[in-house]
Design a protein around this motif. Structure first.
Motif: not given
Length: 218
Positions: A79-83, A88-91, A114-116
């Motif tokens: 997935k993309s960095s935005t996703q 991470l903060f969704k739950d 971590m490279l995302i």
């Protein structure tokens, strides 16, 4: 024989951190949820390539956690960095497993983690901002796809990333951190991960699970 094996394969050795700097108030995660980030979409980052081994590892961990009743509604595979940041903060998560590239830049600590994405990193800063801290973070973010002199030079300090992430996560309140200090063979990393999770989820204590994973991988 036991004589020919490294000491860490014969005993449940772990490192313990003693520090004056730690998070005083920690909200425990109640439910059984996990977040797995595997082989993020690097969006053309010039000094690294996608890691099929990390993608395979992420799927393995998801399968094992699913067998033991963990919910994983926000997993990020390729997935993309935005996703990834949104997830991470969704739950709130009891376990976070990260599999991909790791980078430590002592001249530019902000460009470490971590490279995302293309020059975008997931670091302890983001995890420290979570409202509830995970109990365990597994960080398999060594550089597995090393293919040329430029890439090798770029990642030759990756062991410092492991130390930095481990220290910072524990100071943030994470109880257990597993971090790769150097490049690990894909097959060995996958096997270690499988044995560790099977032992831990099956009821073994952390030290024994680590010992079994090390010994059987060795």
């Amino acid at each position: 024989s036991l004589v020919n094996k490294p000491l860490c394969c014969n005993a449940g050795m772990i490192r313990q951190l003693q520090t004056k700097f730690y998070r005083n108030k920690i909200s425990d995660v109640i439910g059984k949820k996990a977040l797995i980030v595997g082989d993020p979409d690097l969006n053309g980052f010039p000094h690294a390539q996608q890691l099929p081994g990390a993608f395979k590892e992420a799927n393995l961990v998801a399968s094992l956690l699913d067998q033991y009743g963990y919910e994983m509604p926000n997993n990020c595979f390729n997935k993309s960095s935005t996703q990834i940041i949104k997830a991470l903060f969704k739950d709130e998560y009891k376990i976070i497993h990260l599999a991909g590239h790791g980078l430590f830049d002592k001249k530019n600590p902000q460009a470490s983690g971590m490279l995302i994405g293309n020059g975008i990193f997931l670091s302890t800063r983001e995890i420290g901002q979570m409202s509830k801290v995970p109990e365990m973070v597994f960080v398999n973010c060594c550089f597995l796809g090393k293919s040329d002199a430029v890439s090798e030079k770029l990642y030759n300090n990756r062991y410092k990333l492991a130390a930095n992430i481990g220290t910072q996560l524990i100071q943030n309140g994470v109880k257990v951190v597993i971090a790769a200090g150097w490049a690990v063979d894909d097959a060995a990393a996958l096997y270690f991960t499988e044995i560790f999770y099977k032992e831990l989820l099956g009821g073994s204590n952390f030290g024994y699970a680590i010992k079994e994973a090390r010994a059987k991988t060795f």
